[in-house]
Design a protein around this motif. Sequence first.
Motif, PDB file in Angstrom:
ATOM      1  N   ASP A   1       0.926  -1.263   0.187  1.00 30.83           N
ATOM      2  CA  ASP A   1       0.016  -0.025  -0.190  1.00 30.83           C
ATOM      3  C   ASP A   1       0.519   0.563  -0.296  1.00 30.83           C
TER       4      ASP A   1
ATOM      5  N   GLY B   1       2.316   1.768  -3.405  1.00 34.38           N
ATOM      6  CA  GLY B   1       1.177   2.266  -4.214  1.00 34.38           C
ATOM      7  C   GLY B   1       1.600   3.774  -4.623  1.00 34.38           C
TER       8      GLY B   1
ATOM      9  N   GLU C   1     -11.659  -2.013  -9.672  1.00 35.85           N
ATOM     10  CA  GLU C   1     -10.397  -3.020 -10.837  1.00 35.85           C
ATOM     11  C   GLU C   1      -9.748  -1.760 -11.715  1.00 35.85           C
TER      12      GLU C   1
ATOM     13  N   ASN D   1      -6.671  -0.598  -9.830  1.00 35.39           N
ATOM     14  CA  ASN D   1      -5.768  -1.461  -9.771  1.00 35.39           C
ATOM     15  C   ASN D   1      -5.370  -2.069 -10.984  1.00 35.39           C
ATOM     16  N   LYS D   2      -5.657  -2.226 -11.888  1.00 33.52           N
ATOM     17  CA  LYS D   2      -4.854  -2.933 -13.321  1.00 33.52           C
ATOM     18  C   LYS D   2      -3.342  -2.068 -13.628  1.00 33.52           C
TER      19      LYS D   2
ATOM     20  N   HIS E   1      -1.084  -2.588  -9.522  1.00 38.87           N
ATOM     21  CA  HIS E   1      -0.833  -3.662  -9.073  1.00 38.87           C
ATOM     22  C   HIS E   1       0.389  -4.572  -9.907  1.00 38.87           C
TER      23      HIS E   1
ATOM     24  N   THR F   1      -6.236 -10.348  -5.200  1.00 46.20           N
ATOM     25  CA  THR F   1      -5.939 -10.639  -6.304  1.00 46.20           C
ATOM     26  C   THR F   1      -4.889 -11.523  -6.765  1.00 46.20           C
TER      27      THR F   1
END
Length: 196
Positions: free
Chosen positions: A31, A34, A79, A82-83, A86, A115
């Motif tokens: 996290d 990110g 999503e 996240n793509k 991640h 995930t």
Amino acid sequence: MVVGLTGGIGSGKTTVAGFFKELGIPVYIADDAGKRLMNTSSRIREQIIDLFGEAAYSGDTPERKYIASKVFNDKELLEELNKIIHPAVAQDFSDWVKDQSSKYVIYEAAILFETGGYKKCDLSILVTAPKKLRIERLQKRDESSRQEIQQRMDNQWSDEKKSELADFIIINEDLEQTRQQVEHIHGEILKAGQNS
């Protein structure tokens, strides 16, 4: 060896990660990585602006509240976000691991099971705590309302579902007992490393 560490919000993953650090184990917090990459990567910045519009950034700083408000009730948008994040975090982690020399490292991620990230780990640890205690911790930590906390919990898998995939489970109610559980698991991981 890579050991995944996960748990629902308010379960105390950060506390558990701290106990592993005290044992000399390097901990990578996905996290935090990110967030750092959202601040430092121009590629991620461009992709996020493409997804959410100019309001997603103020200069080089991501407008986290704005982004969070967009993805909270929109699973498809989450999503898509996240793509973007991640794969960048996965690459960053892989670069980080090369610099570590300990017997194993901890990879801490809130949605490790959701995930499929656990498949890249040799072992996984789930941190749990009673829901009431988790809600109290979160209300203290970031002054969220019960409704906001419940929404965030609803976006994560249940502990029951996660525990089916976990190699170890830490019940984080009492700090001293949690520390003992960490020390026990640390010993088990070192044994597993010798046998592999």
